[in-house]
Every structure is written in C-alpha cells, then in structure tokens.
Design an enzyme around this catalytic site. Structure first.
Site, PDB file in Angstrom:
ATOM      1  N   GLU A   1      65.343  35.026  46.867  1.00 51.45           N
ATOM      2  CA  GLU A   1      65.658  33.859  47.695  1.00 51.45           C
ATOM      3  C   GLU A   1      65.687  34.327  49.153  1.00 51.45           C
ATOM      4  O   GLU A   1      66.740  34.458  49.787  1.00 51.45           O
ATOM      5  CB  GLU A   1      67.002  33.271  47.258  1.00 51.45           C
ATOM      6  CG  GLU A   1      66.965  32.782  45.815  1.00 51.45           C
ATOM      7  CD  GLU A   1      68.341  32.506  45.227  1.00 51.45           C
ATOM      8  OE1 GLU A   1      69.341  32.558  45.973  1.00 51.45           O
ATOM      9  OE2 GLU A   1      68.414  32.248  44.010  1.00 51.45           O
TER      10      GLU A   1
ATOM     11  N   HIS B   1      78.630  30.992  38.592  1.00 54.12           N
ATOM     12  CA  HIS B   1      78.397  30.481  39.944  1.00 54.12           C
ATOM     13  C   HIS B   1      79.539  29.611  40.469  1.00 54.12           C
ATOM     14  O   HIS B   1      79.569  29.292  41.657  1.00 54.12           O
ATOM     15  CB  HIS B   1      77.095  29.672  39.989  1.00 54.12           C
ATOM     16  CG  HIS B   1      75.859  30.516  40.027  1.00 54.12           C
ATOM     17  ND1 HIS B   1      75.383  31.177  38.928  1.00 54.12           N
ATOM     18  CD2 HIS B   1      75.008  30.819  41.041  1.00 54.12           C
ATOM     19  CE1 HIS B   1      74.289  31.832  39.239  1.00 54.12           C
ATOM     20  NE2 HIS B   1      74.033  31.649  40.530  1.00 54.12           N
TER      21      HIS B   1
ATOM     22  N   ARG C   1      75.243   4.550  84.614  1.00 57.49           N
ATOM     23  CA  ARG C   1      73.903   4.033  84.864  1.00 57.49           C
ATOM     24  C   ARG C   1      72.913   4.438  83.777  1.00 57.49           C
ATOM     25  O   ARG C   1      71.994   3.690  83.435  1.00 57.49           O
ATOM     26  CB  ARG C   1      73.431   4.545  86.233  1.00 57.49           C
ATOM     27  CG  ARG C   1      72.191   3.874  86.726  1.00 57.49           C
ATOM     28  CD  ARG C   1      71.768   4.252  88.140  1.00 57.49           C
ATOM     29  NE  ARG C   1      72.539   5.266  88.801  1.00 57.49           N
ATOM     30  CZ  ARG C   1      71.994   6.245  89.522  1.00 57.49           C
ATOM     31  NH1 ARG C   1      70.678   6.350  89.613  1.00 57.49           N
ATOM     32  NH2 ARG C   1      72.751   7.115  90.157  1.00 57.49           N
TER      33      ARG C   1
ATOM     34  N   TYR D   1      75.778   8.676  86.769  1.00 53.73           N
ATOM     35  CA  TYR D   1      74.839   8.702  85.638  1.00 53.73           C
ATOM     36  C   TYR D   1      75.485   8.290  84.316  1.00 53.73           C
ATOM     37  O   TYR D   1      74.841   7.685  83.458  1.00 53.73           O
ATOM     38  CB  TYR D   1      74.248  10.099  85.473  1.00 53.73           C
ATOM     39  CG  TYR D   1      73.225  10.496  86.505  1.00 53.73           C
ATOM     40  CD1 TYR D   1      72.853   9.649  87.535  1.00 53.73           C
ATOM     41  CD2 TYR D   1      72.626  11.748  86.435  1.00 53.73           C
ATOM     42  CE1 TYR D   1      71.916  10.023  88.479  1.00 53.73           C
ATOM     43  CE2 TYR D   1      71.688  12.144  87.374  1.00 53.73           C
ATOM     44  CZ  TYR D   1      71.337  11.277  88.397  1.00 53.73           C
ATOM     45  OH  TYR D   1      70.409  11.661  89.316  1.00 53.73           O
TER      46      TYR D   1
ATOM     47  N   PHE E   1      64.293  22.428  45.546  1.00 48.71           N
ATOM     48  CA  PHE E   1      65.730  22.647  45.778  1.00 48.71           C
ATOM     49  C   PHE E   1      66.023  23.071  47.215  1.00 48.71           C
ATOM     50  O   PHE E   1      67.182  23.110  47.625  1.00 48.71           O
ATOM     51  CB  PHE E   1      66.250  23.743  44.842  1.00 48.71           C
ATOM     52  CG  PHE E   1      65.431  25.005  44.917  1.00 48.71           C
ATOM     53  CD1 PHE E   1      65.507  25.841  46.018  1.00 48.71           C
ATOM     54  CD2 PHE E   1      64.562  25.343  43.893  1.00 48.71           C
ATOM     55  CE1 PHE E   1      64.734  26.991  46.112  1.00 48.71           C
ATOM     56  CE2 PHE E   1      63.784  26.501  43.971  1.00 48.71           C
ATOM     57  CZ  PHE E   1      63.876  27.318  45.082  1.00 48.71           C
TER      58      PHE E   1
ATOM     59  N   ASN F   1      71.047  23.156  40.204  1.00 49.94           N
ATOM     60  CA  ASN F   1      69.897  23.423  41.060  1.00 49.94           C
ATOM     61  C   ASN F   1      69.457  22.146  41.790  1.00 49.94           C
ATOM     62  O   ASN F   1      68.637  21.385  41.284  1.00 49.94           O
ATOM     63  CB  ASN F   1      68.750  23.975  40.206  1.00 49.94           C
ATOM     64  CG  ASN F   1      67.881  24.961  40.947  1.00 49.94           C
ATOM     65  OD1 ASN F   1      66.690  25.048  40.719  1.00 49.94           O
ATOM     66  ND2 ASN F   1      68.460  25.714  41.852  1.00 49.94           N
TER      67      ASN F   1
END
Length: 523
Positions: free
Chosen positions: A430, A100, A299, A296, A345, A212
């Site tokens: 997932e 990973h 203000r 604006y 997770f 994780n």
C-alpha cells in the site's frame, strides 16, 4: 452538478422526514443520506436480493477452486501469496476484522456512525461485494435498532479505504466490542440481545468485504461538507447585516458587476445579499455613507463567498458520486464469472475534495473576521472603539475579534492539505494512500470554527446597528437582528459573554432557515 435542497437541514422533526429510505445501491441522494444520519429508518430494495445472491454464489464457487483469488482463498495485503484452504477461510474472515479493530481516540459522532453503516450497506446491495443476504439484513437491523459501534477517530489512512474504522463496525456485527445503545455505551453483545438481533458468523470473503471501503471518511467528510455548504448562505446573511452596520454602499452588489465576471456563485451571493436587504435604509437616496469605497471585506464579499461556494459545491459533487459507488477490493463480476482486484477503495477523490472544501469554508471565516475588525475599529467604523459606550472604562466587544482570530488561525493550520501526504503501509504494498479520513476530520473542525466566527460577526454587527440607532433594516436582516437580540441584549456596560457568544451561530442558522421556510429566495 449536484443540486442540494439545503432546507433539509434542521427539519428532521417533521413526520414526512421519518419515512423509510430504501437502499438500492444506485439512487441514494445527499439529502436522504443526511436524513439517514439524523435517524430516518432504512430498508433494502427487494429488487437487490437476486444481485446479492448471485454475487455470493460466485464467491463460494471460486473459493473452492485452485486458482488464487485475492481475499477469498488467499491472505490479504502482503500476505496475498499465502493460499488459504476452504476450511480456514472463515477463520481468515474473522481474523481480518479482529486484527484491524484497533483504532484510538474518542468516538465519532453517532450521526456519522449511523450514516457510515448505511453507506456500507448501500455498497453491499449493489451486488459486487459477494456477501450473504443475512449479513445485509443484520447490518440493516442494527441501524434501525439504533445500535452504533464505538468507532475511534484515528486509524484510517484512506486506502485500503477505512480499514480500521470499518473494522469496528464489523466487530459489532460479531457481537464484540462496545456500542452506543439507548444513550448508553455498553457491550455490543448486550445491545444486540436487547434488540433481538443475532450476531453474525462470517463466511469466506465477508471479513474483507466489511472493512474495505471509503464509507467512514465519506460519512464524516460528507456531513461536514453539507453543513459547510449551508454556511455559504449564512455568510451572505451575516455580511448583509454588517453592510447595514457599516452604512455600506450597495453598488458592489449590482447584478451587472457579477454578470460580466461570469462566475455563477459570485452572482448568487450578491443576489442573496440584495434579497435580505430589501427594504433597508441603504436603498434610501439620502443615506450618507462613511467613505467613497468600503473595505474589501465588504466590497468583495460576493467574490470571496462565491469562490468558497464554488469549491464546496465541487466537494459535494464528489460526495454525491461516492454515495452509490462500489468501493470494495476485490469486486465480484458476476456477468463474466470472475473476481477483479482493483483500487476503488482508494480515498483520493474524497481526500482532495475535503481538503478543497477546507479552503472554501476557512475563507468564509477569514473574511468574516476581517468584517468584525472593521466594525470594532474606530478608524473604519466611525464608532467608539470596540463598540463600547464608555470606551476606556469598558472594553466592549474587544474580545470578539480575539476569539474570531483564534478560530481563523486554527482554520489556516487545518487548511494545509492532508491528501498531499502519503505514508506507505503493508510493507510497501500500500505504497500510496489518500489520508482522506484526516481530510474529513479537519474539515469538520473548520466547519465548526467557521460557524462560530459568523455568529460572532452577527453579534458585533447588531451592536453597531444599535449604536447608530438604525431601525430600518432589510426584511432578512431584520429577522436576523431580532433573533440575535432575543438572546444577546445590547451591550450597555461590560459583562461576561461566556455563554452569550455561542448564541450568535445559533441565531444565524435559525434566521436563515426561517427566511427560507417563509419563501425568501436564498440559494
């Protein structure tokens, strides 16, 4: 609601701020998280030792059994149906990490990396993860030795947490990959050797435990949110300086207006602005205003700034909850002797919070850019166009509105929520992800852009004040004006602003901090 002491920002040079921060998994505050990111040393609460050991013991017991326990004696994700025998479980832990650790892009900032590492450790010491005490100690030692793994920006989908970014931290604990150490990017194994730290050999479940969680998106987005929150009172100070530059009416700041609207932070903005304007010529009865009502952007500053502060405060509250949250899967339930698979997770709470904070911070820049336009527009300011003394020959501060506009445009694009998107992963297991890391990264950019826009407003307002020959400024706005003028001289003729414009945001931050240090009630 989370109460934030904003004076913690920028004060890390004090010896008291370098005291050891003890992690126990329960009491970490936003202020202390920020201090950790800036280099404060950490330690593990000794009371956590028993919880960590008990959790680890249960993992080891269940790992030997025949009952499938996700991530312990099974594969992960779609591969959860694959039984992993005891003699292969260490291999699984290592493989989960190295497979990973493949993010891409430039590295995160070292402050973000340092905090992410500490936040992950803060999860481990809660006693619900099942890692060994030596793993906790190694991570703590790396943080205190200032060894920061190279973590690429891209790769996290925000569920199952920050798998790819956290894998780069885990990879460094194995002595692999690259890390920042003593202002150099070197091989991690060399950094560990220089610091006298032994690499970890992972045991059952520890690979999954390391990767994780939500701690990288929390670090990146949380730090950005904290700075974004500090911009709220900076925006109040900048707007107050523009009030003086535009000879604005003070009626819009009257406490009655805000009390009967019932929004807390709207009233707080008005109070902040009145506090920094104390002593200003705007309070003089003989002050002649340019119009009956101001635009604006002047203000309605309390209403707009207040709404931004409200939504950024919400984001900080979410971060405060997540700091001490157990975000693993699976979680170790020692009391009932079981391991629970769940979804802590998932980064959705953070993703929505960071997307919301993007809106709030972006609006501070949006209204600031409109105030810049008011200052530069001769039809509104009753001053020469672009505040140039020789308009026509000189372009004056024409470029400042262009520059602010470019920042504001990018902010508007980045304010589109990332959390409303979901790209399923892991062959459909997932099937809904948060995209929380994307939310965090874009918030960081919006905060950076907004800081610059507010700084530009201060430079432009100072020029307008000079052109009106205003000398009686408020106690707070005088401080801001003087700091701006210490680095950015009054514009007499066109010159290159390449470096000067950066100083506006620095001056605004410094003035705000000095006013608070001096006891001015700026919330």
């Amino acid at each position: 609601m989370t109460l934030i002491n904003l004076n913690v920002l920028g004060t890390m040079n004090k010896e008291s701020d370098l005291k050891v921060i003890v992690l126990d998994g329960e009491t970490l505050t936003i202020e202390n998280a920020y201090k950790i990111s800036m280099g404060a040393p950490i330690a593990i609460d000794t009371n956590c030792a028993e919880k960590i050991v008990r959790s680890r013991t249960l993992v080891e017991e269940l790992a030997k059994g025949d009952k499938p326990v996700y991530g312990v004696n099974t594969g992960v994700g779609w591969l959860a149906g694959t039984k992993i025998p005891p003699n292969k479980q260490k291999i699984l832990s290592r493989n989960v990490v190295i497979s990973h650790a493949g993010g891409m892009g430039p590295s995160l900032d070292i402050h973000e990396i340092r905090l992410a590492m500490a936040l992950r450790l803060n999860v481990f010491v809660k006693g619900y993860t099942g890692v060994r005490p030596i793993l906790c100690k190694t991570l703590c030692d790396m943080i205190n030795a200032h060894i920061y793994p190279y973590i690429p920006e891209y790769g996290s989908l925000g569920a199952s947490g920050d798998l790819i970014p956290l894998s780069h931290i885990a990879l460094a604990m194995l002595g692999e990959g690259l890390s920042f150490y003593q202002n150099e990017l070197i091989e991690t194994k060399i950094a560990l050797k220089k610091a006298g730290i032994e690499p970890i050999v992972l045991e059952t479940k520890e690979g999954l435990a390391l990767i994780n969680g939500t701690q990288v998106m929390l670090s990146v987005g949380g730090l950005a949110t904290l700075v974004g929150y500090s911009l709220c009172r900076q925006a109040d100070l900048a707007a107050a300086l523009t009030y003086e530059a535009m000879v604005a009416h003070l009626d819009p700041l009257d406490p009655l207006i805000h009390r009967i609207r019932n929004h807390r932070y709207q009233a707080q903005t008005a109070t902040n602005m009145l506090n920094v304007l104390k002593g200003s010529y705007l309070f003089d009865e003989d002050t002649k205003h340019l119009r009956v009502q101001d635009p604006y952007s002047l203000r309605c500053a309390p209403q707009v700034h207040g709404a931004s502060r409200d939504i950024i405060t919400y984001a900080l509250d979410v971060c405060g909850c997540e700091l001490n949250a157990a975000t693993d899967n699976p979680l170790v339930d020692v009391a009932n002797k079981k391991i629970l698979s769940g979804g802590n997770f998932h980064g959705q709470p953070l993703a929505i919070a960071f997307d919301s904070a993007c809106l709030g911070v972006a609006e501070l820049a949006n209204i600031s850019e409109r105030r810049i336009e008011v200052l530069l527009n001769p039809h509104l300011s009753n001053l020469p166009a672009f505040l140039a003394k020789n308009a026509g020959i000189d372009s004056g501060l024409m470029l400042t509105q262009y520059l602010a506009g470019s920042f504001v445009n990018e902010n508007k694009v980045l304010s589109h929520p990332a959390s409303t998107d979901s790209i399923p992963g892991n062959v459909g297991i997932e099937d809904h992800v948060s995209m929380g890391m994307t939310s965090a990264r874009k918030l960081k950019t919006v905060v950076r852009n907004t800081r610059q826009v507010l700084g530009i407003e201060c430079i432009v307002a100072a020029q307008a004040i000079d052109m009106r020959n205003i000398t009686k400024l408020g106690v707070g706005t005088r401080k801001l004006y003087d700091i701006v003028r210490s680095e950015v001289p009054k514009l007499e003729n066109d010159r290159c602003f390449k470096d000067e414009l950066y100083f506006g945001s620095i001056a605004l931050t410094r003035a705000t901090e000095e006013l608070c240090t001096a006891g001015m009630n700026l919330q």
